[in-house]
Design a protein around this motif. Structure first.
Motif, PDB file in Angstrom:
ATOM      1  N   PRO A 123       0.849  -1.197   0.000  1.00 41.89           N
ATOM      2  CA  PRO A 123       0.000   0.000   0.000  1.00 41.89           C
ATOM      3  C   PRO A 123       0.885   1.247   0.000  1.00 41.89           C
ATOM      4  O   PRO A 123       2.002   1.222   0.534  1.00 41.89           O
ATOM      5  CB  PRO A 123      -0.781  -0.119   1.314  1.00 41.89           C
ATOM      6  CG  PRO A 123      -0.750  -1.573   1.653  1.00 41.89           C
ATOM      7  CD  PRO A 123       0.567  -2.082   1.120  1.00 41.89           C
ATOM      8  N   GLN A 124       0.384   2.320  -0.592  1.00 40.03           N
ATOM      9  CA  GLN A 124       1.222   3.506  -0.788  1.00 40.03           C
ATOM     10  C   GLN A 124       1.859   4.003   0.516  1.00 40.03           C
ATOM     11  O   GLN A 124       3.069   4.253   0.554  1.00 40.03           O
ATOM     12  CB  GLN A 124       0.409   4.617  -1.429  1.00 40.03           C
ATOM     13  CG  GLN A 124       1.277   5.794  -1.829  1.00 40.03           C
ATOM     14  CD  GLN A 124       0.535   6.819  -2.638  1.00 40.03           C
ATOM     15  OE1 GLN A 124      -0.691   6.822  -2.691  1.00 40.03           O
ATOM     16  NE2 GLN A 124       1.256   7.696  -3.283  1.00 40.03           N
TER      17      GLN A 124
ATOM     18  N   TYR B  80       6.091   4.017   1.672  1.00 37.12           N
ATOM     19  CA  TYR B  80       6.896   5.124   2.204  1.00 37.12           C
ATOM     20  C   TYR B  80       7.486   4.764   3.566  1.00 37.12           C
ATOM     21  O   TYR B  80       8.632   5.114   3.865  1.00 37.12           O
ATOM     22  CB  TYR B  80       6.070   6.407   2.272  1.00 37.12           C
ATOM     23  CG  TYR B  80       5.863   7.015   0.902  1.00 37.12           C
ATOM     24  CD1 TYR B  80       6.854   7.797   0.317  1.00 37.12           C
ATOM     25  CD2 TYR B  80       4.703   6.787   0.182  1.00 37.12           C
ATOM     26  CE1 TYR B  80       6.690   8.344  -0.961  1.00 37.12           C
ATOM     27  CE2 TYR B  80       4.520   7.326  -1.089  1.00 37.12           C
ATOM     28  CZ  TYR B  80       5.522   8.100  -1.644  1.00 37.12           C
ATOM     29  OH  TYR B  80       5.356   8.623  -2.900  1.00 37.12           O
ATOM     30  N   LEU B  81       6.723   4.035   4.388  1.00 36.64           N
ATOM     31  CA  LEU B  81       7.247   3.568   5.676  1.00 36.64           C
ATOM     32  C   LEU B  81       8.428   2.628   5.445  1.00 36.64           C
ATOM     33  O   LEU B  81       9.477   2.766   6.073  1.00 36.64           O
ATOM     34  CB  LEU B  81       6.145   2.849   6.468  1.00 36.64           C
ATOM     35  CG  LEU B  81       6.612   2.104   7.717  1.00 36.64           C
ATOM     36  CD1 LEU B  81       7.092   3.090   8.784  1.00 36.64           C
ATOM     37  CD2 LEU B  81       5.501   1.234   8.260  1.00 36.64           C
TER      38      LEU B  81
ATOM     39  N   ARG C 152      16.029   3.729   1.888  1.00 37.52           N
ATOM     40  CA  ARG C 152      16.197   3.723   0.428  1.00 37.52           C
ATOM     41  C   ARG C 152      15.115   4.623  -0.173  1.00 37.52           C
ATOM     42  O   ARG C 152      14.012   4.699   0.363  1.00 37.52           O
ATOM     43  CB  ARG C 152      16.017   2.299  -0.131  1.00 37.52           C
ATOM     44  CG  ARG C 152      17.084   1.313   0.279  1.00 37.52           C
ATOM     45  CD  ARG C 152      18.427   1.546  -0.404  1.00 37.52           C
ATOM     46  NE  ARG C 152      18.401   1.310  -1.825  1.00 37.52           N
ATOM     47  CZ  ARG C 152      18.684   0.139  -2.396  1.00 37.52           C
ATOM     48  NH1 ARG C 152      19.009  -0.908  -1.651  1.00 37.52           N
ATOM     49  NH2 ARG C 152      18.645   0.007  -3.704  1.00 37.52           N
ATOM     50  N   PRO C 153      15.397   5.272  -1.287  1.00 39.23           N
ATOM     51  CA  PRO C 153      14.359   6.112  -1.901  1.00 39.23           C
ATOM     52  C   PRO C 153      13.214   5.252  -2.434  1.00 39.23           C
ATOM     53  O   PRO C 153      13.422   4.126  -2.902  1.00 39.23           O
ATOM     54  CB  PRO C 153      15.093   6.825  -3.037  1.00 39.23           C
ATOM     55  CG  PRO C 153      16.371   6.099  -3.231  1.00 39.23           C
ATOM     56  CD  PRO C 153      16.665   5.333  -1.981  1.00 39.23           C
ATOM     57  N   VAL C 154      12.017   5.788  -2.346  1.00 36.16           N
ATOM     58  CA  VAL C 154      10.836   5.048  -2.772  1.00 36.16           C
ATOM     59  C   VAL C 154      10.923   4.669  -4.250  1.00 36.16           C
ATOM     60  O   VAL C 154      10.373   3.655  -4.675  1.00 36.16           O
ATOM     61  CB  VAL C 154       9.557   5.851  -2.423  1.00 36.16           C
ATOM     62  CG1 VAL C 154       9.371   7.023  -3.348  1.00 36.16           C
ATOM     63  CG2 VAL C 154       8.340   4.968  -2.412  1.00 36.16           C
ATOM     64  N   GLU C 155      11.666   5.438  -5.027  1.00 41.27           N
ATOM     65  CA  GLU C 155      11.820   5.141  -6.465  1.00 41.27           C
ATOM     66  C   GLU C 155      12.555   3.832  -6.722  1.00 41.27           C
ATOM     67  O   GLU C 155      12.473   3.281  -7.813  1.00 41.27           O
ATOM     68  CB  GLU C 155      12.564   6.287  -7.169  1.00 41.27           C
ATOM     69  CG  GLU C 155      11.794   7.589  -7.214  1.00 41.27           C
ATOM     70  CD  GLU C 155      11.908   8.422  -5.930  1.00 41.27           C
ATOM     71  OE1 GLU C 155      11.149   9.388  -5.795  1.00 41.27           O
ATOM     72  OE2 GLU C 155      12.740   8.091  -5.054  1.00 41.27           O
ATOM     73  N   ASP C 156      13.267   3.313  -5.708  1.00 42.95           N
ATOM     74  CA  ASP C 156      13.975   2.043  -5.862  1.00 42.95           C
ATOM     75  C   ASP C 156      13.053   0.829  -5.737  1.00 42.95           C
ATOM     76  O   ASP C 156      13.451  -0.286  -6.060  1.00 42.95           O
ATOM     77  CB  ASP C 156      15.089   1.907  -4.812  1.00 42.95           C
ATOM     78  CG  ASP C 156      16.264   2.836  -5.080  1.00 42.95           C
ATOM     79  OD1 ASP C 156      16.281   3.511  -6.130  1.00 42.95           O
ATOM     80  OD2 ASP C 156      17.168   2.885  -4.229  1.00 42.95           O
TER      81      ASP C 156
END
Length: 100
Positions: free
Chosen positions: A67-68, A72-73, A80-84
């Motif tokens: 879940p979104q 982020y959590l 690590r960045p969420v883009e990874d």
């Protein structure tokens, strides 16, 4: 992993499976994803203690779905960045499937 005592998780996280029969070593991907999807802070701490941050990062970065807010959590927990995250990339390529 297997020489450590079993982690203690809230049964509500695994409401749809036989909680007592979970093999924490063989089903580690399922357990880690489910704890980060539905668990609270003590559950996540127990998960990190049992599996270690390296394995948790590997599993979460390759997960198909989180879940979104939990994504982020997880990004904050493993630093690590969420883009990874694979689930972030999938969400970007199929935005109509995720009406957040």
């Amino acid at each position: 992993m297997s020489d450590k005592p079993k982690p203690i998780f809230d049964k509500r996280i695994f409401w749809d499976v036989n909680f007592e029969a979970i093999d924490y070593d063989k089903k580690y991907k399922f357990v880690i994803e489910r704890v980060f999807e539905r668990g609270d802070t003590p559950d996540i701490r127990n998960c990190r203690r049992y599996y270690g941050d390296e394995l948790i990062a590997e599993v979460l970065l390759s997960a198909k779905f989180l879940p979104q807010m939990r994504m982020y959590l997880a990004a904050a927990v493993i630093d690590r960045p969420v883009e990874d995250f694979r689930c972030y990339k999938l969400r970007q390529s199929n935005p109509e499937l995720f009406p957040y």
